[in-house]
Design a protein around this motif. Sequence first.
Motif, short mmCIF file in Angstrom:
data_model
loop_
_atom_site.label_atom_id
_atom_site.label_comp_id
_atom_site.label_asym_id
_atom_site.label_seq_id
_atom_site.Cartn_x
_atom_site.Cartn_y
_atom_site.Cartn_z
N HIS A 119 0.52 -1.40 0.12
CA HIS A 119 0.08 -0.09 0.12
C HIS A 119 0.59 1.12 0.57
O HIS A 119 2.31 1.45 0.67
N ALA A 120 0.70 2.10 -0.85
CA ALA A 120 1.39 3.66 -1.17
C ALA A 120 0.65 4.75 0.07
O ALA A 120 1.55 5.05 1.11
N GLY A 121 -0.45 4.55 1.46
CA GLY A 121 -0.51 5.08 2.33
C GLY A 121 0.17 4.11 3.38
O GLY A 121 -0.26 2.93 3.69
N ALA A 122 0.14 5.33 5.24
CA ALA A 122 -0.32 4.20 5.84
C ALA A 122 -1.94 3.69 6.86
O ALA A 122 -2.18 4.06 6.18
N PRO A 123 -1.55 2.93 7.14
CA PRO A 123 -2.51 2.39 7.74
C PRO A 123 -3.28 3.06 8.51
O PRO A 123 -2.68 3.88 9.66
N VAL A 124 -4.49 3.50 8.91
CA VAL A 124 -5.66 4.75 9.63
C VAL A 124 -6.54 3.31 10.40
O VAL A 124 -7.19 2.67 10.02
N PHE A 125 -6.25 4.01 11.74
CA PHE A 125 -7.60 2.99 12.91
C PHE A 125 -7.85 4.61 12.92
O PHE A 125 -7.67 5.09 13.72
N HIS A 126 -9.31 4.14 12.60
CA HIS A 126 -10.45 4.83 13.37
C HIS A 126 -11.70 4.32 13.96
O HIS A 126 -11.97 3.92 13.59
N ASP A 127 -11.87 4.63 15.73
CA ASP A 127 -12.83 3.91 16.62
C ASP A 127 -12.68 2.48 16.25
O ASP A 127 -11.53 2.00 16.59
N THR A 128 -13.75 1.88 15.71
CA THR A 128 -13.25 0.28 15.21
C THR A 128 -12.88 0.08 13.76
O THR A 128 -12.41 -1.21 13.25
N ARG A 129 -12.92 0.72 12.92
CA ARG A 129 -12.60 0.98 12.05
C ARG A 129 -11.06 1.23 11.15
O ARG A 129 -10.41 1.22 12.16
N LYS A 130 -10.59 -0.36 10.54
CA LYS A 130 -9.61 0.10 9.68
C LYS A 130 -9.49 -0.30 8.58
O LYS A 130 -10.02 -0.66 8.10
N TRP A 131 -7.97 1.00 8.10
CA TRP A 131 -8.20 0.54 6.61
C TRP A 131 -6.55 1.48 6.24
O TRP A 131 -6.20 1.98 7.02
#
Length: 181
Positions: A43-55
């Motif tokens: 992946h070109a971008g970093a992981p994002v963690f918001h509430d219980t969702r991840k992407w």
Amino acid sequence: IWLVRVPDESAAAAKASELTCKNYGCQKAFSEAENHDHACTCHAGAPVFHDTRKWWSCCEDRKVYDFDALFAVPGCTRKRHSLIPPAASTEGESKLKAEAADLAQKARATTAAAAAAKAAAEAAKSALGEEVKASPPAPKSKAPDLPPGMARCKHYGCQQDYEMASNKPTACRYHEAAPVF
């Protein structure tokens, strides 16, 4: 009879020569001999963690709820495996820098507007030839004047006056709890 397992030296040597890719979403073992420009799907971008969702920040349309599913999302970029972890998201940093620049520009505009308003007030004072006085601060509310032996209930919405001698849980007829003096 004891069986002793002798480790295979060639397998141990091959495992020692394998390196781990540090690109986002890859984490696969590779050897430098097999590394090429399209060896890593990451992946070109970093992981994002918001509430219980991840992407992944590069794949915002694929949001998941657990880590296994996050790492199961196929990569969107192909490049060489890398031993160096990717730097903090330059895209995120550039957004932060742009927001900081906007805020600084707004602050300068606000300061300029305040200075212009002050200059206009000074001009109005000199044109009128009199000094504009500021209004005195509002007086603080003082405690109510009650006769000796009396107090006022401080329960919100009650404000009834009571005799101190009758200070008991049933003294106030206007609410269930004891009066608060």
